[in-house]
Design an enzyme around this catalytic site. Sequence first.
Site, PDB file in Angstrom:
ATOM      1  N   GLU A 199      -6.583   7.282  12.407  1.00  0.00           N
ATOM      2  CA  GLU A 199      -7.387   7.869  11.330  1.00  0.00           C
ATOM      3  C   GLU A 199      -8.852   7.995  11.722  1.00  0.00           C
ATOM      4  O   GLU A 199      -9.740   8.021  10.871  1.00  0.00           O
ATOM      5  CB  GLU A 199      -7.192   7.045  10.053  1.00  0.00           C
ATOM      6  CG  GLU A 199      -5.746   7.204   9.575  1.00  0.00           C
ATOM      7  CD  GLU A 199      -5.428   6.508   8.269  1.00  0.00           C
ATOM      8  OE1 GLU A 199      -5.940   5.399   8.054  1.00  0.00           O
ATOM      9  OE2 GLU A 199      -4.645   7.064   7.493  1.00  0.00           O
ATOM     10  N   GLU A 210      -7.825   5.765  -4.141  1.00  0.00           N
ATOM     11  CA  GLU A 210      -8.261   6.446  -2.918  1.00  0.00           C
ATOM     12  C   GLU A 210      -8.421   7.929  -3.184  1.00  0.00           C
ATOM     13  O   GLU A 210      -7.596   8.536  -3.866  1.00  0.00           O
ATOM     14  CB  GLU A 210      -7.192   6.353  -1.816  1.00  0.00           C
ATOM     15  CG  GLU A 210      -6.943   5.016  -1.205  1.00  0.00           C
ATOM     16  CD  GLU A 210      -5.853   5.118  -0.126  1.00  0.00           C
ATOM     17  OE1 GLU A 210      -5.612   6.212   0.415  1.00  0.00           O
ATOM     18  OE2 GLU A 210      -5.221   4.084   0.142  1.00  0.00           O
ATOM     19  N   ASN A 246       0.847  -1.190   0.000  1.00  0.00           N
ATOM     20  CA  ASN A 246       0.000   0.000   0.000  1.00  0.00           C
ATOM     21  C   ASN A 246       0.880   1.236   0.000  1.00  0.00           C
ATOM     22  O   ASN A 246       1.770   1.371   0.842  1.00  0.00           O
ATOM     23  CB  ASN A 246      -0.896   0.056   1.242  1.00  0.00           C
ATOM     24  CG  ASN A 246      -1.954   1.142   1.133  1.00  0.00           C
ATOM     25  OD1 ASN A 246      -2.861   1.026   0.308  1.00  0.00           O
ATOM     26  ND2 ASN A 246      -1.816   2.198   1.900  1.00  0.00           N
ATOM     27  N   GLU A 247       0.672   2.095  -0.964  1.00  0.00           N
ATOM     28  CA  GLU A 247       1.451   3.340  -1.038  1.00  0.00           C
ATOM     29  C   GLU A 247       2.913   3.068  -0.666  1.00  0.00           C
ATOM     30  O   GLU A 247       3.453   3.678   0.262  1.00  0.00           O
ATOM     31  CB  GLU A 247       0.849   4.426  -0.153  1.00  0.00           C
ATOM     32  CG  GLU A 247      -0.496   4.900  -0.657  1.00  0.00           C
ATOM     33  CD  GLU A 247      -0.972   6.179   0.025  1.00  0.00           C
ATOM     34  OE1 GLU A 247      -0.447   6.508   1.105  1.00  0.00           O
ATOM     35  OE2 GLU A 247      -1.859   6.849  -0.542  1.00  0.00           O
TER      36      GLU A 247
HETATM   37  C1  GLA Z   1      -3.240   7.026   2.360  1.00  0.00           C
HETATM   38  C2  GLA Z   1      -3.292   5.574   2.780  1.00  0.00           C
HETATM   39  C3  GLA Z   1      -4.555   5.218   3.486  1.00  0.00           C
HETATM   40  C4  GLA Z   1      -4.959   6.317   4.436  1.00  0.00           C
HETATM   41  C5  GLA Z   1      -5.083   7.602   3.689  1.00  0.00           C
HETATM   42  C6  GLA Z   1      -5.549   8.762   4.555  1.00  0.00           C
HETATM   43  O1  GLA Z   1      -3.735   7.277   1.133  1.00  0.00           O
HETATM   44  O2  GLA Z   1      -3.102   4.687   1.704  1.00  0.00           O
HETATM   45  O3  GLA Z   1      -4.336   4.027   4.184  1.00  0.00           O
HETATM   46  O4  GLA Z   1      -4.000   6.447   5.418  1.00  0.00           O
HETATM   47  O5  GLA Z   1      -3.831   7.946   3.190  1.00  0.00           O
HETATM   48  O6  GLA Z   1      -5.747   9.931   3.806  1.00  0.00           O
END
Ligand code: GLA
Length: 675
Positions: free
Chosen positions: A355, A307, A149-150
């Site tokens: 979050e 996202e 993820n990211e």
């Molecule tokens: C990123 C992450 C998510 C979440 C968002 C919050 O995009 O991939 O898991 O933390 O930020 O804006």
Amino acid sequence: MRQWSGTGIAYGADYNPEQWPEEVRAEDVALMREAGVTLVSVGIFSWGLLEPEPGRFEFDWLERVLDDLHAAGIGVDLATATASPPAWLSQRWPEVLPVDHEGRRATFGSRQSWCPSSPVYRERSLALVEALAARFGAHPALRLWHISNELGCHNARCYCDVSAAAFRTWLQRRHGDVAALNDAWATAFWSQHYTSFEQVQVPALSTSFPNPAHALDFARFSSEELLGQHLAEQAVLRRVTPDVATTTNFMVSAGQTSMDYGRWARAQDVVSNDHYLVHALPDPRAELAFAADMTRGIAGGPWLLMEHSTSAVNWQPVNVAKAPGEMLRDSLAHVARGADGVMFFQWRASSGGAEQWHSGMVPHAGRDTARFREVVELGAVLRRLADVRGSDVEADVAVLVDYENTWAMEGPTLPSARVGHLDVAHQVHRLLRERQVTADVLAVGAHPDDLAAVLAGYRVVVVPTLYLCDDATAAAVAAAAAAGAQVVVTYLSGVVDERVRVRLGGYPGAFRELLGVRVEEFHPLLAGVGTALDDGSTGEVWSELARADEDVEVLAAYADGAVAGSPALTRRAVPGGGAAWYVGTTLDDEALDGLLQAVCAAGGVVPVAAATGYVDVVRRRDAATGRSWLFALNHGDEVATVDVDGVDAVSGAEVAGTLRLAPGGCAVVAEAPRA
Ligand code: GLA
């Protein structure tokens, strides 16, 4: 190429059911159906629950989630769950925790706390991927694999000993021997000469300025290490589930430049991106449009918005919520620019954890809210746009950007700290967009072999502050001009090669011949100091002492100061019908807009549609059927108008001649076929 399976525009979110008691899921699924959700990303941060102890997997709960989603007709973008390792990993192998630039090791307790070069992390993460792929690879809900993820969001550059050793190996591969390294890094300077690779360290805290070539190679290495993790996970998935597409969510947005997504793109089945509006920017939507056009440029076609937010995020100084209609407008802004999916972080706003104050599709207040009603409305609009999937975005202009340039310009020793690689790129893109001209933002790294062929397809090519430029890139830009394009190069371009060595003999080195301009000395400007040009405009940030060749038309010269009389704006006709324009200073919006209009006129670039007001106008066209959709989004405070004929999928209304959009309003007009 593998594609995510499913039809229409994907709609959904990250879904984290593990944060809730299991009985909440029935309501989740019912609300997803009500909203028209078609795809959810599951398991992104679930490693700790999926493997509570080393080698002991607990997958049954995840299977129940997938079964319930499938029963409701909802597809799953299943995460490899490797983004956030569990506590046991760093408890047993503390060296997995990354080390920052100042030598401080992170503690466990947040997320992504792993060193990209860690063999332990690599081994344990791949074991998890293997087990997940084996268990869920044939699950009917599976549409797409979501790798990590990211990648690199929090751990892009690690300065630990393990990373240092990996860096040395990488350097050896890149440079071959230490003599080549010395040459590439210009180590005759400040006694930095190396006699063995073993002496090379990571560019962590140093007494004074780092060696720019050392720092640049470390940035390249760091991006490749993370790509290596991606490729390793992908290799497992491709072996176990060869027919299932993979993706990983990029962060093409303001401020995230640590990964060279141009180079990464070639490894993707599906390019997906995460984007959040940054409210500190003067015009967050201009940045959204830039990021979306850049994601499309990187993808080379449609992509997935993995996202964005339904309303406020939780990580800005003040987390601005979205006004009524804004979520729809922002979503359509991405679809207009090539997104074939609209996904959010996250489905249900968390009640606890870091979050808990981030918006979701289901807010803390629940279903009976304006937000959820807008979520349902958005789902309905996207269903009406199903046929848009796969269509192309029409653009005649290319803006060339490069991640390596952002790294090369990070250093503290450039002629001016006021110049950033992407500054002029954003300004150019914003002004074109305000004139309803769409640009593809192309990343150099995505085109190792075909840049010339790609650029040849555009009427206008803009090369903004391409400080570092190799010969092949310069040749591709020159070839575009020779093939008839209007090429615009802005200052501080082409001045160093890929080793950050100055190209001698006069700036702008790589573009000197194309432009017919030879710059002898830079005269950067202090903040608040302008420089008058003899066409009545004013430059900022930059000026320079330059000479133009005889065949160059000087459109404006500096009118005062040490460089008075030097050419500031020039144009050189290029045999073959194109032209090479040079912009030697930062023009204010009015002057740059005028210049861009002249360039567009010379290149035959016209607005997507005639319009009034601050309105985004973008056209997507399906090459196979010829069908087209005109997206019109009014970001201004006044009524906007757009000339178009067809049927608006947002309101259902027929549009004949002129569309009128209230402030904040948007439309997607399925256009009447051209006569
Ligand atoms: C990123 C992450 C998510 C979440 C968002 C919050 O995009 O991939 O898991 O933390 O930020 O804006």
